[in-house]
Scaffold this motif. Structure first.
Motif, PDB file in Angstrom:
ATOM      1  N   ARG A 154      53.446   4.270  59.064  1.00 16.54           N
ATOM      2  CA  ARG A 154      53.649   3.101  58.500  1.00 16.54           C
ATOM      3  C   ARG A 154      53.376   2.079  59.285  1.00 16.54           C
ATOM      4  N   ALA A 155      53.691   2.060  60.684  1.00 15.78           N
ATOM      5  CA  ALA A 155      53.512   1.121  61.730  1.00 15.78           C
ATOM      6  C   ALA A 155      52.173   0.966  61.779  1.00 15.78           C
ATOM      7  N   PHE A 156      51.438   1.837  61.993  1.00 14.43           N
ATOM      8  CA  PHE A 156      49.970   1.685  62.191  1.00 14.43           C
ATOM      9  C   PHE A 156      49.190   1.214  60.925  1.00 14.43           C
ATOM     10  N   SER A 157      49.824   1.456  59.689  1.00 13.50           N
ATOM     11  CA  SER A 157      48.923   1.167  58.564  1.00 13.50           C
ATOM     12  C   SER A 157      48.789  -0.503  58.484  1.00 13.50           C
ATOM     13  N   ARG A 158      49.521  -1.373  59.266  1.00 16.92           N
ATOM     14  CA  ARG A 158      49.720  -2.784  59.280  1.00 16.92           C
ATOM     15  C   ARG A 158      48.352  -2.986  60.137  1.00 16.92           C
ATOM     16  N   TYR A 159      47.485  -2.142  60.881  1.00 17.74           N
ATOM     17  CA  TYR A 159      46.478  -2.483  61.551  1.00 17.74           C
ATOM     18  C   TYR A 159      45.141  -1.965  61.063  1.00 17.74           C
ATOM     19  N   VAL A 208      74.883   3.499  57.231  1.00 17.80           N
ATOM     20  CA  VAL A 208      74.191   4.926  56.592  1.00 17.80           C
ATOM     21  C   VAL A 208      73.101   4.665  55.612  1.00 17.80           C
ATOM     22  N   VAL A 209      72.306   5.470  55.579  1.00 14.00           N
ATOM     23  CA  VAL A 209      70.844   5.654  55.070  1.00 14.00           C
ATOM     24  C   VAL A 209      70.518   6.589  54.296  1.00 14.00           C
ATOM     25  N   SER A 210      69.906   6.711  53.129  1.00 15.09           N
ATOM     26  CA  SER A 210      69.338   8.215  52.663  1.00 15.09           C
ATOM     27  C   SER A 210      68.342   8.582  53.393  1.00 15.09           C
ATOM     28  N   PRO A 211      68.230   9.570  54.488  1.00 15.89           N
ATOM     29  CA  PRO A 211      67.083   9.659  55.241  1.00 15.89           C
ATOM     30  C   PRO A 211      66.022  10.214  54.557  1.00 15.89           C
ATOM     31  N   TYR A 212      66.242  11.020  53.568  1.00 13.19           N
ATOM     32  CA  TYR A 212      65.045  11.597  52.708  1.00 13.19           C
ATOM     33  C   TYR A 212      64.256  10.349  52.077  1.00 13.19           C
ATOM     34  N   GLU A 213      65.263   9.499  51.553  1.00  6.57           N
ATOM     35  CA  GLU A 213      64.447   8.592  50.594  1.00  6.57           C
ATOM     36  C   GLU A 213      63.732   7.271  51.666  1.00  6.57           C
ATOM     37  N   LEU A 214      64.229   7.502  52.817  1.00  4.47           N
ATOM     38  CA  LEU A 214      63.638   6.504  54.013  1.00  4.47           C
ATOM     39  C   LEU A 214      62.137   7.117  54.363  1.00  4.47           C
ATOM     40  N   ALA A 215      62.398   8.261  54.586  1.00  7.37           N
ATOM     41  CA  ALA A 215      60.915   8.927  54.773  1.00  7.37           C
ATOM     42  C   ALA A 215      59.790   8.917  53.864  1.00  7.37           C
ATOM     43  N   LEU A 216      60.453   9.210  52.638  1.00  6.26           N
ATOM     44  CA  LEU A 216      59.344   9.000  51.471  1.00  6.26           C
ATOM     45  C   LEU A 216      59.153   7.724  51.079  1.00  6.26           C
ATOM     46  N   ALA A 217      59.869   6.567  51.239  1.00  3.99           N
ATOM     47  CA  ALA A 217      59.573   5.263  51.059  1.00  3.99           C
ATOM     48  C   ALA A 217      58.467   4.897  52.247  1.00  3.99           C
ATOM     49  N   LEU A 218      58.779   5.258  53.488  1.00  5.61           N
ATOM     50  CA  LEU A 218      57.871   4.823  54.622  1.00  5.61           C
ATOM     51  C   LEU A 218      56.252   5.583  54.358  1.00  5.61           C
ATOM     52  N   VAL A 219      56.273   6.690  53.716  1.00  8.05           N
ATOM     53  CA  VAL A 219      55.099   7.419  53.515  1.00  8.05           C
ATOM     54  C   VAL A 219      54.325   6.621  52.342  1.00  8.05           C
ATOM     55  N   GLU A 220      55.215   6.386  51.263  1.00  8.32           N
ATOM     56  CA  GLU A 220      54.479   5.748  50.059  1.00  8.32           C
ATOM     57  C   GLU A 220      54.002   4.354  50.671  1.00  8.32           C
ATOM     58  N   ASN A 221      54.713   3.775  51.276  1.00  7.05           N
ATOM     59  CA  ASN A 221      54.348   2.492  51.644  1.00  7.05           C
ATOM     60  C   ASN A 221      52.966   2.537  52.675  1.00  7.05           C
ATOM     61  N   ALA A 222      52.968   3.596  53.430  1.00  5.21           N
ATOM     62  CA  ALA A 222      51.835   3.928  54.463  1.00  5.21           C
ATOM     63  C   ALA A 222      50.559   4.245  53.574  1.00  5.21           C
ATOM     64  N   VAL A 223      51.061   5.065  52.506  1.00  8.74           N
ATOM     65  CA  VAL A 223      49.816   5.344  51.809  1.00  8.74           C
ATOM     66  C   VAL A 223      49.273   4.394  50.876  1.00  8.74           C
ATOM     67  N   THR A 224      50.052   3.189  50.378  1.00  9.21           N
ATOM     68  CA  THR A 224      49.614   2.177  49.759  1.00  9.21           C
ATOM     69  C   THR A 224      48.921   1.390  50.518  1.00  9.21           C
ATOM     70  N   ASN A 225      49.168   1.194  51.820  1.00  7.88           N
ATOM     71  CA  ASN A 225      48.390   0.357  53.039  1.00  7.88           C
ATOM     72  C   ASN A 225      47.152   1.267  53.660  1.00  7.88           C
ATOM     73  N   GLY A 226      47.035   2.310  52.887  1.00  8.83           N
ATOM     74  CA  GLY A 226      45.547   2.793  53.373  1.00  8.83           C
ATOM     75  C   GLY A 226      45.735   4.209  54.092  1.00  8.83           C
ATOM     76  N   VAL A 227      46.775   4.500  54.502  1.00  9.10           N
ATOM     77  CA  VAL A 227      47.155   6.001  55.205  1.00  9.10           C
ATOM     78  C   VAL A 227      46.756   7.087  54.361  1.00  9.10           C
ATOM     79  N   GLU A 228      45.890   7.985  55.087  1.00  9.18           N
ATOM     80  CA  GLU A 228      45.745   9.124  54.295  1.00  9.18           C
ATOM     81  C   GLU A 228      46.797  10.389  54.505  1.00  9.18           C
ATOM     82  N   LEU A 229      47.396  11.007  53.413  1.00  2.00           N
ATOM     83  CA  LEU A 229      48.490  12.060  53.614  1.00  2.00           C
ATOM     84  C   LEU A 229      47.779  13.364  53.236  1.00  2.00           C
ATOM     85  N   ARG A 230      47.981  14.201  54.113  1.00  3.47           N
ATOM     86  CA  ARG A 230      47.598  15.435  54.108  1.00  3.47           C
ATOM     87  C   ARG A 230      48.764  16.507  54.130  1.00  3.47           C
TER      88      ARG A 230
END
Lengths: 484, 419
Positions: free
Chosen positions: A20-25, A147-169
């Protein structure tokens, strides 16, 4: 064959935050995950605590990244609409020796830059948490813990990264790394990627990834931990996360109010565990029950336990995170040995990986358009009658409550499938269907029906968590023979 | 705008308890009686219980679950009960207001009387601290029953059943008939959890071993179950690890008890009895909140559906009548071998007969049932799996009142008779 700028290995929270951090660039990023869905490793079986940062010695990567991560994660959770609560933590001392240790941690926290940390008396602690043991002498109050929901955090990060062009395999385990000119070849069963940079965020697999380039600096010693989740009925016994004054490697056995309103008890800490030791034991529960009842005597007995699980900490032999370029292969950057406070530190680790990437020559230019946020998913159970009525009026799928314990509607499950859920566990992590007190006793068959319909699969092809975990073995209606 | 519906009696749940209560409420004179059922068809758990053995007490004949349910659905419809199917009650207040998500959308319901008939759920692996991994292939017995009998799928081929509750015993036979191999039924206690007739007809007749006094130590398997590890218990109740054995299997069914589903009751704030897991009620089935009644498995877990019907009919009659609430000045508590007692409150001025139910903590031979010191029934044998239901006769009730007066605490005891 493809030629991305960056390959991130591992769809846990560290890999997700890094992608997700890379997806900004303006870089092409591929995120590889070996499982059919994510997050299924250490991130999934996590306590979900956002630590304040007074535990680790100043100068360690853990101390530095925890305090920064704590700040970043709060903002990230808001941006991505992930369940997060800044509930604060109390580390409690029962003896003068423990109280002395708390003073030490207080000083350590100050040195690490933890804001608003304070030492309080047993009386003040009892006022904050009326159900705390009366014998508590002193406590260290860290208001910035959460406290945070750890799996929702990871899922949301990936979802946002994919929205910004990251390819998930998905289903892409890394089988080999080979230097190929200035690039590094990443071989998976389906494809080979020739990347300028590869990030090793493979969790328990990070040692194996490092060895692929002859790098022996990543040595993992997994530590197993068991956790027990209580019925939401008991969710308000304490507000803050309660820590003992632990003497060992881990932070001890805790009482954790989860971001979703349950209490979680644990974790145990079993050093030198196997890489696949994901089991719970009677001894584990007994140790947790005894330790947590010492902190909060009015905790209920085993009848209140609705879920239990074990996780493996990807602890490094050095005891600290291993972050930075591999000494044998400069195109490989490690984010390895990530155990507690790894979830808290994840966004700060991602920052540091980007720094190393630039140092290795990768040019990071911001994209002109980048979506920082993720729209809030509908959570029917959190809405009032008016909002529920409005949803139901607009879409009949909200009129069908599939999971009665967590109040999850058919509309939310269909949306989860649209987001990539392919299995019962995938639906569960995204929607909480099956996560409540009946543990799927009532909704499993209903969720199966929706999955079969949405994915156009026969029941016999549906799985709990990917190939080999099929739920039923035979369609009785397809049997031949008399009387059928 | 959320539509508002006014009814005389709102029944939550259309299982055997809800159907009988609704019918009785109509027959007792209530004008508008509505049943709210979250599933798409009435009958509760009965439609998936395709075995026979239902109705021996109520109809003096052996019916299957679907047949038994059908009779009550017909009765209820003929009595003019209003059915709301696919309608889940989301909340219940002490003022008897309900939020219901129905196929028409969200509706609010205000009810003069409410009958709680939500039934129960099955205890799960975590509830009993079942150790080991968490692979696919672990089901509660009821979920497996639904998969086989309603959905039409075989959950597995080599099965170990943990716990010997009735649904587990029934499923041992059912899966055997479908070609699966049931390798063992493993029970922690030294006696079975289910009815004696089910042990005979479902296990013994099929040669399925029942391993009493055995702990299930762990479930094994990474993606799908590969086995379970069990061990016998010593005299102190601890597993003897040196005699642990691994039973290879691909499926584990859990039949380890039932829990009344009282989440709505908690929302409403009514008093619950920790011994039953259900509401504390008086002789009419009325809870601590006037106008809210409870019956069936949400009140106490029953052994036979016939008894659910009997209890719910009586409670439905009170809920459908316009009589004022009882005075509830006597508390009823279990003693001796009695594990619990329902009702938990009595009104001194009640008119017998009325029914008391209890279960014992451990099996015993010939026993007497005493209420406030007065013997009200005898049983040749008592077992934890079997409910004891006693209709208290007017003569006995007069004696009880003479013994304890009309206030205070009454003890319901079950005690083995000395030979």
């Amino acid at each position: 064959m493809s030629y991305p700028d960056v390959v991130v290995i591992g769809g846990g929270v560290v890999g997700a935050a890094t992608a997700r951090a890379f997806s900004r660039y303006q870089v092409d990023v591929v995120l590889l995950e070996k499982e059919p869905d994510l997050p299924w490793g250490t991130t999934r079986a996590n306590s979900g605590i956002v630590h304040s940062g007074h535990y680790d010695r100043p100068g360690t990567a853990k101390a530095r990244l925890c305090v920064r991560g704590n700040r970043l994660l709060r903002r990230l959770a808001a941006e991505l609409n992930v369940p997060y609560r800044q509930n604060g933590s109390l580390t409690v001392a029962f003896t003068p020796e423990e109280a002395a240790k708390l003073s030490e941690w207080y000083a350590r926290g100050r040195a690490n830059g933890v804001p608003r940390l304070r030492l309080i008396s047993g009386r003040t602690a009892a006022r904050l948490e009326p159900n705390l043991a009366k014998e508590v002498l002193r406590a260290l109050h860290a208001p910035t813990a959460g406290v945070v929901s750890p799996y929702e955090l990871a899922l949301a990060l990936v979802e946002n990264a994919v929205t910004n062009g990251v390819e998930l395999r998905l289903e892409s385990p890394v089988e080999g790394l080979r230097p190929a000119g200035k690039r590094l070849e990443v071989a998976t069963p389906g494809e080979s990627y020739f990347a300028r940079l590869v990030v090793n965020a493979a969790g328990l697999g990070a040692e194996g990834v490092a060895r692929m380039v002859g790098d022996e600096t990543v040595a993992l010693r997994p530590r197993r931990g068991e956790e027990y989740l209580l019925d939401k009925v008991y969710g308000s016994l304490v507000t803050r996360t309660i820590f003992p004054t632990a003497a060992g490697y881990s932070k001890g056995i805790l009482v954790i109010p989860t971001a979703e309103g349950n209490l979680m008890l644990g974790p145990t800490d079993v050093p030198d565990s196997g890489f696949e030791d994901l089991f719970t034991t009677a001894e584990g529960y007994a140790a947790i029950a005894a330790a947590t009842r010492r902190l909060v005597p009015s905790l209920p007995g085993p009848e209140a336990v609705i879920a239990s699980f074990a996780g493996l900490r990807a602890t490094s032999a050095t005891g600290d995170f291993v972050i930075g370029p591999s000494p044998t292969c400069p195109q490989l950057i490690h984010a390895a040995g990530i155990d507690s406070p790894g979830l808290t530190a994840a966004p700060a680790i991602a920052e540091e990986i980007l720094f190393h990437a630039q140092a290795a020559g990768l040019k990071l230019q911001k994209k002109r358009e980048w979506r920082r946020g993720r729209p809030a998913p509908v959570r029917f159970r959190e809405l009032d009658d008016k909002a529920r009525a409005a949803l139901a009026a607009a879409d009949p799928a909200y009129r069908h409550v599939v999971c009665r314990c967590e109040l999850v509607t058919e509309a939310e499950i269909v949306e989860a499938v649209r987001q990539g859920a392919r299995t019962l566990d995938g639906v569960k992590l995204r929607t909480r269907a099956g996560m409540g007190r009946c543990q799927g006793g009532f909704c499993t068959t209903k969720v199966m029906a929706i999955l079969a319909r949405e994915l156009d699969l026969p029941y016999t092809a549906l799985t709990k968590r990917g190939l080999g975990s099929e739920i039923v073995v035979e369609d009785l209606a397809r049997r031949g023979g008399e009387g059928r | 705008m959320i539509p508002l519906l006014s009814v005389d009696v709102a029944v939550i749940g259309a299982g055997p308890a809800g159907l009988a209560a609704a019918t009785a409420a109509r027959q007792a004179g209530a004008e508008r009686v509505a049943v709210f059922e979250r599933l798409g068809e009435p009958g509760g758990i009965l439609p998936q219980c395709i075995h026979n053995g239902f109705g021996l007490h109520v109809f003096q004949e052996e019916l299957t679950g679907p047949e038994y349910a059908e009779r009550f659905v017909v009765q209820a419809r003929e009595a003019g009960v209003e059915f709301w199917l696919n309608s889940m009650v989301l909340s219940l207040s002490a003022e008897r207001r309900l939020s219901v998500m129905s196929p028409q959308g969200l509706v609010h319901v205000e009810a003069a009387r409410v009958v709680l008939a939500m039934g129960c759920r099955e205890r799960t692996g975590p509830n009993i601290l079942l150790g080991g991994a968490r692979p696919a292939g672990v089901f509660t017995a009821g979920t497996a029953q639904r998969l086989v009998n309603v959905e039409g799928y075989l959950p597995g081929r080599e099965v170990v059943i943990v716990g010997s509750g009735d649904i587990g015993l029934i499923m041992a036979r059912r899966l055997t008939l479908e070609g699966a191999r049931v390798k063992a039924v493993v029970e922690l206690l030294p006696y079975p959890g289910g009815l004696a007739r089910n042990v005979r007809q479902c296990l013994e007749d099929f040669g399925i071993p029942l391993r009493l006094a055995h702990a299930t130590l762990s479930v094994e398997g990474r993606r799908r179950v590969s086995g379970v590890v069990i061990a016998p218990l010593d005299e102190t109740g601890r597993p003897v690890l040196s005699r642990a054995e691994q039973i290879p299997c691909d499926t584990v069914l859990l039949s380890v008890g039932l829990i009344p589903e009282n989440e709505l009751s908690r929302q409403a704030g009514l008093e619950l009895d920790p011994r039953t897991g259900g509401a504390a009620v008086d002789e009419r089935g009325e809870t601590s909140i006037p106008g809210i009644f409870a019956c069936g498995n949400v009140l106490q877990v029953h052994d036979l559906v016939d008894y659910v019907t009997a209890e719910a009919s009586a409670v439905g009659r009170w809920a459908g009548s316009s009589q004022a609430s009882g005075s509830r000045e006597l508390a009823l508590v279990p003693g001796g071998n009695a594990r619990y007692v329902v009702p938990q409150r009595l009104s001194a001025g009640l008119v017998p007969p009325f029914t008391i139910s209890t279960r014992v903590q451990r099996p015993a031979g010939a026993s007497v049932v005493r209420l406030g010191g007065v013997v009200i029934a005898r049983r040749a044998v008592v077992r934890p799996a079997e409910m004891i239901r006693v209709d208290v006769k007017p003569g006995d009730w007069t004696k009880v009142l003479a013994e304890v007066g009309s206030e205070g605490c009454l003890r319901l005891e079950v005690e083995e008779e000395r030979p």
